[in-house]
Structure formats: structure tokens, C-alpha cells
Design a protein around this motif. Structure first.
Motif: not given
Length: 167
Positions: A68-71, A94-97, A103-104, A123-126
Motif C-alpha cells: 500500500d505504501v508503494e502504491d 522498511a520505510a528506508i528501503a 528516490a526520485d 540513504l546518503a548516496d541518494t
């Protein structure tokens, strides 16, 4: 992805509660405790609803759990809206993943009582900022065990402060 408990009174109700603006930046709340059971945000979030689209994802209420979060994030991508994720306790990793997948559009992940502080720099690289915005005090002023409920005024204050400092 991790599955969350889907039992008890917090599992009743809609899996995603939308509130606030119809467009513009969004706050996506990943809530493992299942607040917003009656299709309304906690009243403490009213100040944020006047400035943001808010999607409160009630993980215990969903048969699909984090899908649902992905949706929600796919919907926000279609709307060309930026998003900040807010997660609590066991939902933080899970939220970090999920933020990495989106990332966009995800600008930040704001954590409440994360289970693992080591993940805050992952997530520093993003370019996505990961920040802890509230913690339980583990003292007599706490009325519930960690994680602090996402409707708690200290959580809202932490979210508001974090968003103000990032803009």
C-alpha cells in the motif's frame, strides 16, 4: 518486505487514509500501530494537513502490508509530487528501503523511535535525508512504551521542525 501484525482493534479500518491538500508536496506516514482507524488523521496533524497531501498508511489494517505504501508513492509519482516519509518503530527499516526505491520523489525519511539507529545514514548516496525527529523519554512522563505514537504532539513538532530546516 517485512509483514506487520494484522490483528486487534487497530487492524480495523481503511489501510490508507488520505487527508489534506489535493496536490503539492506529500507526507506519507508508515504507521505500524494503525492510528487513523476512523478515516481521520489524529487531530495533532491538522496543522500539517493544510500544507501537505497526507497519506496515512495503516500497516496493521492492510492485507498487502507495505505494498500500500508503494502504491501511494506510485500515485504521488503520477501526480509529480515530492514526498517525505514518516515512520515509527519497527516500520523504520522498511520505510528506508521503500524510500530508496522511490528516490526520485522522496526527499526525506523522518523517523520516530527507530529500532536501529545505524540505518539513519543508509540513504546518503541518494540525497535523501534520514533524520530521527522524536524519541520516547523512557521515564515517568511516557504513558506508553516506545515507539512514541505518531499522533503525539512531540512527533508533530519534530516533523514540523525537520521540514522547516530542510526547506
Amino acid at each position: 518486505m517485512r509483514e506487520f501484525h494484522k490483528e486487534g482493534p487497530r487492524a480495523e479500518g481503511a489501510p490508507v487514509v488520505w487527508a489534506g491538500r489535493d496536490d503539492g508536496p506529500a507526507l506519507v506516514v508508515v504507521d505500524p500501530s494503525g492510528a487513523a482507524k476512523h478515516n481521520e488523521l489524529p487531530p495533532t496533524w491538522d496543522q500539517l494537513a493544510s500544507h501537505f497531501q497526507i497519506a496515512w498508511c495503516r500497516i496493521p489494517a492492510s492485507e498487502r502490508s507495505l505494498e500500500d505504501v508503494e502504491d501511494v508513492l506510485e500515485t504521488l509519482t503520477e501526480r509529480r509530487a515530492s514526498a517525505n516519509l514518516v515512520a515509527s518503530g519497527e516500520a523504520c527499516p522498511a520505510a528506508i528501503a521503500i524510500a530508496r526505491q522511490f528516490a526520485d520523489i522522496v526527499s526525506s525519511v523522518l523517523l520516530v523511535d527507530p529500532v536501529d539507529d545505524d540505518n539513519t545514514g543508509t540513504l546518503a548516496d541518494t540525497g535523501i535525508e534520514v533524520r530521527v525527529v522524536a524519541r520516547s523519554h523512557h521515564g515517568p512522563s511516557d504513558r506508553v512504551e516506545a515507539p512514541m505514537p505518531l499522533g503525539h504532539p512531540e512527533v508533530v513538532d519534530g516533523v514540523v521542525s525537520a521540514l522547516a530546516s530542510m526547506s
